[in-house]
Design an enzyme around this catalytic site. Structure first.
Site, PDB file in Angstrom:
ATOM      1  N   GLU A   1      -6.878 -25.462 -23.693  1.00  0.00           N
ATOM      2  CA  GLU A   1      -7.208 -26.416 -24.635  1.00  0.00           C
ATOM      3  C   GLU A   1      -9.014 -26.470 -24.858  1.00  0.00           C
ATOM      4  OE1 GLU A   1      -3.797 -28.682 -23.012  1.00  0.00           O
ATOM      5  OE2 GLU A   1      -5.219 -27.225 -22.281  1.00  0.00           O
TER       6      GLU A   1
ATOM      7  N   ARG B   1      -2.681  -3.501  -2.906  1.00  0.00           N
ATOM      8  CA  ARG B   1      -3.495  -2.298  -2.490  1.00  0.00           C
ATOM      9  C   ARG B   1      -3.533  -1.398  -3.904  1.00  0.00           C
ATOM     10  NH1 ARG B   1      -0.406  -2.873   1.496  1.00  0.00           N
ATOM     11  NH2 ARG B   1       0.679  -0.869   1.154  1.00  0.00           N
TER      12      ARG B   1
ATOM     13  N   LEU C   1      16.741 -12.008   4.106  1.00  0.00           N
ATOM     14  CA  LEU C   1      17.256 -12.032   2.803  1.00  0.00           C
ATOM     15  C   LEU C   1      18.679 -12.586   2.620  1.00  0.00           C
ATOM     16  CD1 LEU C   1      15.829  -8.333   2.182  1.00  0.00           C
ATOM     17  CD2 LEU C   1      15.099 -10.192   0.830  1.00  0.00           C
TER      18      LEU C   1
ATOM     19  N   GLU D   1      10.222 -10.045   1.163  1.00  0.00           N
ATOM     20  CA  GLU D   1      10.606  -8.710   1.093  1.00  0.00           C
ATOM     21  C   GLU D   1      11.089  -8.125   2.379  1.00  0.00           C
ATOM     22  OE1 GLU D   1       7.355  -5.996   0.316  1.00  0.00           O
ATOM     23  OE2 GLU D   1       6.644  -7.388  -1.485  1.00  0.00           O
TER      24      GLU D   1
ATOM     25  N   CYS E   1      -2.666 -32.287 -20.320  1.00  0.00           N
ATOM     26  CA  CYS E   1      -2.828 -33.050 -19.319  1.00  0.00           C
ATOM     27  C   CYS E   1      -3.599 -34.447 -19.791  1.00  0.00           C
ATOM     28  CB  CYS E   1      -3.534 -32.574 -18.200  1.00  0.00           C
ATOM     29  SG  CYS E   1      -5.279 -32.038 -18.261  1.00  0.00           S
TER      30      CYS E   1
ATOM     31  N   GLY F   1      13.156  -8.978   6.472  1.00  0.00           N
ATOM     32  CA  GLY F   1      14.311  -7.811   6.785  1.00  0.00           C
ATOM     33  C   GLY F   1      15.739  -8.532   6.228  1.00  0.00           C
TER      34      GLY F   1
ATOM     35  N   HIS G   1      -9.367 -25.746 -18.726  1.00  0.00           N
ATOM     36  CA  HIS G   1      -8.023 -25.670 -19.266  1.00  0.00           C
ATOM     37  C   HIS G   1      -8.014 -24.760 -20.556  1.00  0.00           C
ATOM     38  CE1 HIS G   1      -5.958 -28.764 -16.614  1.00  0.00           C
ATOM     39  NE2 HIS G   1      -6.838 -28.018 -15.960  1.00  0.00           N
TER      40      HIS G   1
ATOM     41  N   ALA H   1      14.442  -2.402  -1.417  1.00  0.00           N
ATOM     42  CA  ALA H   1      14.745  -1.094  -1.587  1.00  0.00           C
ATOM     43  C   ALA H   1      15.810  -0.699  -0.763  1.00  0.00           C
ATOM     44  CB  ALA H   1      13.608  -0.437  -1.607  1.00  0.00           C
TER      45      ALA H   1
END
Length: 354
Positions: free
Chosen positions: A53, A220, A302, A296, A78, A298, A51, A157
């Site tokens: 710390e 990619r 959404l 994303e 923690c 269709g 972690h 988009a």
């Protein structure tokens, strides 16, 4: 307090280095200060690894200074054994007298227990420094633990005339009959989307998007981890040779039937498509400990999440081309929070405060 803010701000900067690699753990940064000078710093890099710390303490060259220092950490240390030992025990063992914490951990395994343990050990604590900024840093982690669902980002988009996909005639004309996406945005906007994918835990698309575009849903054009792919395919219409069935990333396929997979990278889940689909999907994601998802497409997918008011951010690219016909962009009635320009594209960002 101002001096505390300076160092917590540095903790936040450090923590951001772990975005996309710490799931299911939170983003945490830590600095150790002696006589107004940083002598050690670190951040949590990956689940199962040390972690923030621990990395901060390990980076201090002169360990004798720890007993006279202040440790700053963006999230409550923690107090339980997970894949690594409790950070509270580390602070106590190294006799660090002062602890400054950005915000309390919402995870019920911690949730104030770390603070209590440090106080009982005689440490001087300051809690709630730049609290809003620290909460924003871990908006995914906080949403997951407080709302029992992932942090949900909707992204699409659209053309100048408000379409997210062309009709079949235009698609074939633009693609020369090859099965691939029709791009609305410029390459820089598309690279940004790949950066976003590397930051989120999962990516979700519907059946038609996979059939039309045959996407890989991987990173990619950016360096980073591939998100878990979540695909809705109610009637198992997606051909098995499609990219989403390759081994580049784990895929969770959601349908209305019971299926078994021999491939550890392919997981089948069943939901009731006649029920509240958005809630059913988020329940599946929560079951798999997925802290964030970028949806994303269709359009139907959404719109389903918008209509259920089950979203945290919407990111919309406006391109410069027009389709005149095709699939209309989702209907969103929300106040614009932020606007950016990426060459000739516009990026519109909306945030849900409900």
């Amino acid at each position: 307090m101002k001096i505390h803010e300076k160092y917590i701000k540095r903790c936040i900067e450090l923590a951001k280095n772990g975005l996309g690699t710490t799931y299911p753990n939170p983003l945490v940064g830590s600095v150790i200060v002696y006589e107004n000078e940083i002598i050690g710093e670190g951040w949590h890099k990956k689940s199962g690894e040390p972690h923030a710390e621990v990395n901060a303490v390990n980076s201090v060259k002169d360990k004798s200074l720890l007993s006279k220092s202040t440790i700053y950490v963006s999230l409550e240390p923690c107090s339980h054994f997970g894949k690594t030992p409790p950070c509270c025990d580390l602070i106590i063992a190294n006799n660090i007298p002062n602890v400054v914490i950005g915000t309390v951990d919402p995870n019920e395994k911690v949730a104030g227990k770390g603070i209590k343990k440090l106080i009982e050990a005689g440490k001087k604590l300051t809690v709630g420094v730049l609290e809003d900024e620290c909460n924003e840093l871990n908006k995914r982690f906080f949403t997951f633990h407080q709302k029992q669902r992932p942090y949900i980002i909707l992204k699409w988009a659209e053309t100048l005339d408000g379409f997210i996909a062309p009709n079949e005639i235009l698609r074939k004309a633009l693609n020369d009959k090859e099965q691939k996406p029709v791009w609305i945005t410029n390459p820089y906007s598309r690279q940004l989307v790949h950066k976003w994918r590397s930051e989120e835990h999962a990516i979700l698309v519907g059946t038609q998007t996979v059939i039309d575009d045959n996407p890989t849903l991987t990173v990619r054009d950016w360096t980073g981890s591939n998100p878990i792919r979540i695909v809705l395919d109610r009637k198992n219409r997606i051909p098995k040779e499609n990219h989403i069935f390759n081994n580049e990333a784990t895929t969770i396929l959601i349908s209305d039937g019971n299926q078994k997979s021999e491939d550890s990278n392919l997981i089948f889940e069943r939901i009731d498509f006649n029920g509240t689909i958005a809630e059913e999907i988020t329940a599946v994601l929560y079951k798999h400990n997925i802290q964030s998802v970028i949806i994303e497409g269709g359009r139907q997918m959404l719109q389903t999440f918008i209509d259920a008011n089950l979203w945290d951010e919407v990111r919309v690219f406006k391109g410069t081309i027009s389709f005149e016909n095709g699939t209309k962009a989702p209907d969103l009635y929300s106040t614009l929070a932020e606007k950016q320009t990426i060459l000739d594209d516009q990026l519109l960002i909306f945030r849900n405060h409900d």
